[in-house]
Design a protein around this motif. Sequence first.
Motif, PDB file in Angstrom:
ATOM      1  N   VAL A 130     -11.206 -40.425  70.195  1.00 60.10           N
ATOM      2  CA  VAL A 130     -12.062 -39.239  70.060  1.00 60.10           C
ATOM      3  C   VAL A 130     -11.248 -38.060  69.527  1.00 60.10           C
ATOM      4  N   GLY A 131     -10.054 -37.853  70.096  1.00 57.51           N
ATOM      5  CA  GLY A 131      -9.220 -36.707  69.712  1.00 57.51           C
ATOM      6  C   GLY A 131      -8.900 -36.664  68.227  1.00 57.51           C
ATOM      7  N   GLN A 132      -8.764 -37.850  67.636  1.00 51.22           N
ATOM      8  CA  GLN A 132      -8.420 -37.890  66.206  1.00 51.22           C
ATOM      9  C   GLN A 132      -9.603 -37.576  65.306  1.00 51.22           C
ATOM     10  N   ARG A 133     -10.810 -37.614  65.895  1.00 54.66           N
ATOM     11  CA  ARG A 133     -11.994 -37.420  65.062  1.00 54.66           C
ATOM     12  C   ARG A 133     -12.634 -36.042  65.192  1.00 54.66           C
ATOM     13  N   VAL A 134     -12.283 -35.269  66.230  1.00 55.14           N
ATOM     14  CA  VAL A 134     -12.912 -33.951  66.394  1.00 55.14           C
ATOM     15  C   VAL A 134     -11.862 -32.848  66.388  1.00 55.14           C
ATOM     16  N   LYS A 135     -12.309 -31.632  66.035  1.00 52.11           N
ATOM     17  CA  LYS A 135     -11.396 -30.482  66.032  1.00 52.11           C
ATOM     18  C   LYS A 135     -11.579 -29.609  67.259  1.00 52.11           C
ATOM     19  N   ILE A 136     -12.609 -29.901  68.048  1.00 54.93           N
ATOM     20  CA  ILE A 136     -12.824 -29.119  69.275  1.00 54.93           C
ATOM     21  C   ILE A 136     -11.986 -29.735  70.399  1.00 54.93           C
ATOM     22  N   PRO A 137     -11.676 -28.949  71.451  1.00 50.69           N
ATOM     23  CA  PRO A 137     -10.848 -29.475  72.533  1.00 50.69           C
ATOM     24  C   PRO A 137     -11.491 -30.665  73.238  1.00 50.69           C
ATOM     25  N   VAL A 138     -10.632 -31.614  73.640  1.00 49.79           N
ATOM     26  CA  VAL A 138     -11.074 -32.777  74.405  1.00 49.79           C
ATOM     27  C   VAL A 138     -10.461 -32.698  75.806  1.00 49.79           C
TER      28      VAL A 138
END
Lengths: 250, 198
Positions: free
Chosen positions: A190-198
């Motif tokens: 997930v982290g590699q696909r979004v720019k918002i905080p996870v």
Amino acid sequence: MLTVRIIPCLDVDEGYVVKGVKFKNLTVAGDPVELAWKYFQQGADELAFLDVGASVKSRKTMVEVVRKISEKIFIPLTAGGGLRSLEDIRELLLAGADKVALCTAPVENPQLIQKASLAFGAQCIVLSIDAARTNSGWHAFTKGGTKDSGLEAVEWAVQAEALGAGEILLNSIDCDGTRQGYDLELLKAVGQRVKIPVIASGGAGNPEQIYQAIVTGQADAVLLASTLHYDEMTISEIKQYLKSKGVAVR
Amino acid sequence: MIGVIDYGAGNLNSVLKALAWLNLPARLVSSPEDAATVEKLIIPGVGSFGAALSELRKRNLYQTVDLWIKENRPLLGICLGFQLLFQRSEESPEEHGFSIFQGICQKIKASKVPHMGWNKVKFVQPDPLFTGLPLEEYFYFVHSYAVFQTNGSVLGLTDYGNQFVSVIKSGRIYGVQFHPEKSGQAGLQLLQNWGTKC
């Protein structure tokens, strides 16, 4: 430098903090206001409250809990659990929540993310994804982890960002309450696909696992429940450990 | 009495609750008449640059704040309230802020935007606002735009991708890019200092 956030999570049912394993066998772990104060004193960076009762009565109790806590604890507060409409969200924000976590409702009605984001700002809309491994990859589950929505979890996170979610709270159902560590592959995917905080959730049992969620899983924050409620780790112990490993903490 | 400007958006309740916790008398200011009853003003944060200005106009509060600033009366801008003290913002390019400070709010360029979480503020000039705080302290930020260059009197700086202005002052007008009402003990100390010393 932005620090990694340590977020204690209180699952609240009818006004009591409860904790289960893999979303089942809930046991009472304490009073939310008392626990919130304890974690604030220990150096929590934020607090999260999830209403797991999900009845109308339980949610009203939740609003009161948020109101009480916001009068004495001055760090960001996230509240969620069973929120279905803009009105539900507004009620919690007015009571003192800074952010709301949405889980089931947006799966059925993705436009709720967009509407809520426009009405209240992306910074206060957290999409909570309860994810579990299936034969066809990670799926997002709803209704307290009981129902497979069929949505692919990573794609759902990407879609939610596009709709205006400000953060992703990523719970691993497989790891929840096991203390065996986070689902690092899920976090990374997930982290590699979004720019918002996870925010990583589910599985923490020791500080090394939290370190792995940050370094290997690329999480921006970690959510912790049972391990804190039962005093197996304190927030300051976790922060000291992370600091010794070179992670920026407050 | 401290007045907290009510422009519909904003996290008014958090600011009011923090002031109540500190025993600093405060009220909401929703009209020019309300403003006449207070000695100090807070413009709270959250929302967009353009929407906040049009709400202020709709409530006839734009001129009240503008005059307040011109008369150098005590004011604290928080987050978006801080940004409104500058000339313009890339968020709403057609709008003009109160322009007490030269500078433009620009979109943050970093791998994760908004800049959300606890970050360090370096206090670069002594000021009563920082009484009792260390020279570097963590505060809670949530914003997508920031001021990287200004001719104003910068009191605090923060790093996120690039260094930006996190505290600024002109006379009795202060602005902070972070949320003191959500920054734990350090934030409460700063609010207390502003309420009693600035």
